[in-house]
Design a protein around this motif. Structure first.
Motif, PDB file in Angstrom:
ATOM      1  N   PHE A   1       0.828  -1.202   0.000  1.00  0.00           N
ATOM      2  CA  PHE A   1       0.000   0.000   0.000  1.00  0.00           C
ATOM      3  C   PHE A   1       0.865   1.255   0.000  1.00  0.00           C
ATOM      4  CE2 PHE A   1      -2.057   3.360   2.507  1.00  0.00           C
ATOM      5  CZ  PHE A   1      -3.119   3.647   1.655  1.00  0.00           C
ATOM      6  N   LEU A   2       1.920   1.265   0.800  1.00  0.00           N
ATOM      7  CA  LEU A   2       2.800   2.425   0.849  1.00  0.00           C
ATOM      8  C   LEU A   2       3.555   2.614  -0.462  1.00  0.00           C
ATOM      9  CD1 LEU A   2       4.156   2.231   4.483  1.00  0.00           C
ATOM     10  CD2 LEU A   2       2.559   3.889   3.536  1.00  0.00           C
ATOM     11  N   LEU A   3       3.889   1.530  -1.139  1.00  0.00           N
ATOM     12  CA  LEU A   3       4.525   1.634  -2.452  1.00  0.00           C
ATOM     13  C   LEU A   3       3.568   2.282  -3.456  1.00  0.00           C
ATOM     14  CD1 LEU A   3       6.929   0.896  -4.332  1.00  0.00           C
ATOM     15  CD2 LEU A   3       5.648  -1.193  -4.840  1.00  0.00           C
ATOM     16  N   ILE A   4       2.330   1.825  -3.476  1.00  0.00           N
ATOM     17  CA  ILE A   4       1.333   2.398  -4.397  1.00  0.00           C
ATOM     18  C   ILE A   4       1.065   3.851  -4.047  1.00  0.00           C
ATOM     19  CG2 ILE A   4      -1.080   2.250  -5.108  1.00  0.00           C
ATOM     20  CD1 ILE A   4      -0.781  -0.813  -4.791  1.00  0.00           C
ATOM     21  N   LEU A   5       0.991   4.167  -2.764  1.00  0.00           N
ATOM     22  CA  LEU A   5       0.779   5.547  -2.335  1.00  0.00           C
ATOM     23  C   LEU A   5       1.953   6.433  -2.740  1.00  0.00           C
ATOM     24  CD1 LEU A   5      -1.235   7.274  -0.707  1.00  0.00           C
ATOM     25  CD2 LEU A   5       0.186   6.837   1.274  1.00  0.00           C
TER      26      LEU A   5
ATOM     27  N   LEU B   1      13.095  13.616  -6.428  1.00  0.00           N
ATOM     28  CA  LEU B   1      13.727  13.178  -5.187  1.00  0.00           C
ATOM     29  C   LEU B   1      12.893  12.115  -4.480  1.00  0.00           C
ATOM     30  CD1 LEU B   1      15.107  16.517  -3.740  1.00  0.00           C
ATOM     31  CD2 LEU B   1      16.395  14.636  -4.734  1.00  0.00           C
ATOM     32  N   ARG B   2      11.585  12.275  -4.475  1.00  0.00           N
ATOM     33  CA  ARG B   2      10.717  11.261  -3.867  1.00  0.00           C
ATOM     34  C   ARG B   2      10.806   9.944  -4.611  1.00  0.00           C
ATOM     35  NH1 ARG B   2       7.495  11.736   0.385  1.00  0.00           N
ATOM     36  NH2 ARG B   2       6.358   9.967  -0.411  1.00  0.00           N
ATOM     37  N   SER B   3      10.898  10.017  -5.938  1.00  0.00           N
ATOM     38  CA  SER B   3      10.989   8.773  -6.702  1.00  0.00           C
ATOM     39  C   SER B   3      12.322   8.077  -6.448  1.00  0.00           C
ATOM     40  CB  SER B   3      10.810   9.035  -8.193  1.00  0.00           C
ATOM     41  OG  SER B   3      11.899   9.767  -8.702  1.00  0.00           O
ATOM     42  N   SER B   4      13.392   8.847  -6.298  1.00  0.00           N
ATOM     43  CA  SER B   4      14.683   8.211  -6.024  1.00  0.00           C
ATOM     44  C   SER B   4      14.683   7.559  -4.648  1.00  0.00           C
ATOM     45  CB  SER B   4      15.816   9.227  -6.133  1.00  0.00           C
ATOM     46  OG  SER B   4      15.729  10.182  -5.112  1.00  0.00           O
TER      47      SER B   4
ATOM     48  N   LYS C   1      15.247   2.533  -1.891  1.00  0.00           N
ATOM     49  CA  LYS C   1      15.015   2.254  -0.490  1.00  0.00           C
ATOM     50  C   LYS C   1      15.744   0.966  -0.099  1.00  0.00           C
ATOM     51  CE  LYS C   1      11.450   2.687   2.838  1.00  0.00           C
ATOM     52  NZ  LYS C   1      12.068   3.797   3.494  1.00  0.00           N
ATOM     53  N   LYS C   2      16.356   0.958   1.054  1.00  0.00           N
ATOM     54  CA  LYS C   2      17.091  -0.216   1.513  1.00  0.00           C
ATOM     55  C   LYS C   2      16.141  -1.407   1.664  1.00  0.00           C
ATOM     56  CE  LYS C   2      20.531   2.325   4.097  1.00  0.00           C
ATOM     57  NZ  LYS C   2      21.061   2.604   5.431  1.00  0.00           N
ATOM     58  N   GLN C   3      16.630  -2.573   1.374  1.00  0.00           N
ATOM     59  CA  GLN C   3      15.824  -3.779   1.476  1.00  0.00           C
ATOM     60  C   GLN C   3      15.491  -4.112   2.927  1.00  0.00           C
ATOM     61  OE1 GLN C   3      14.479  -5.533  -0.966  1.00  0.00           O
ATOM     62  NE2 GLN C   3      15.335  -4.158  -2.496  1.00  0.00           N
TER      63      GLN C   3
END
Length: 79
Positions: A16-20, A65-68, A73-75
């Motif tokens: 959900f957070l990825l889609i958001l 910047l948000r997309s990067s 994002k660390k695994q």
């Protein structure tokens, strides 16, 4: 077997957070493009031309910047 087959499926909150995050990226970038290329959008605020262009560019840079941060994002990070 390649690396992609060994990955675990994301949990529902993480998905959900990825889609958001993707939706926020698209909306911020679209807003920046609207400010840059649709001058009648900001005429009610009476911003000068250079401030309108600067604000549009800042919105687009913030979207990048948000997309990067979303992509790199660390695994091991947990939500």
């Amino acid at each position: 077997m390649s690396y992609f087959y060994k990955r675990e499926q994301k949990s529902p909150p993480r998905r959900f957070l990825l889609i958001l995050g993707i939706a926020l990226l698209v909306s911020i970038s679209a807003f920046g493009l609207m400010i840059l290329f649709w001058p009648k959008l900001i005429t009610a605020m009476a911003l000068p031309e250079h401030l309108r262009i600067g604000f549009g560019v800042i919105c687009i840079i913030y979207g990048i910047l948000r997309s990067s941060r979303l992509i790199f994002k660390k695994q091991t990070d947990e939500y």
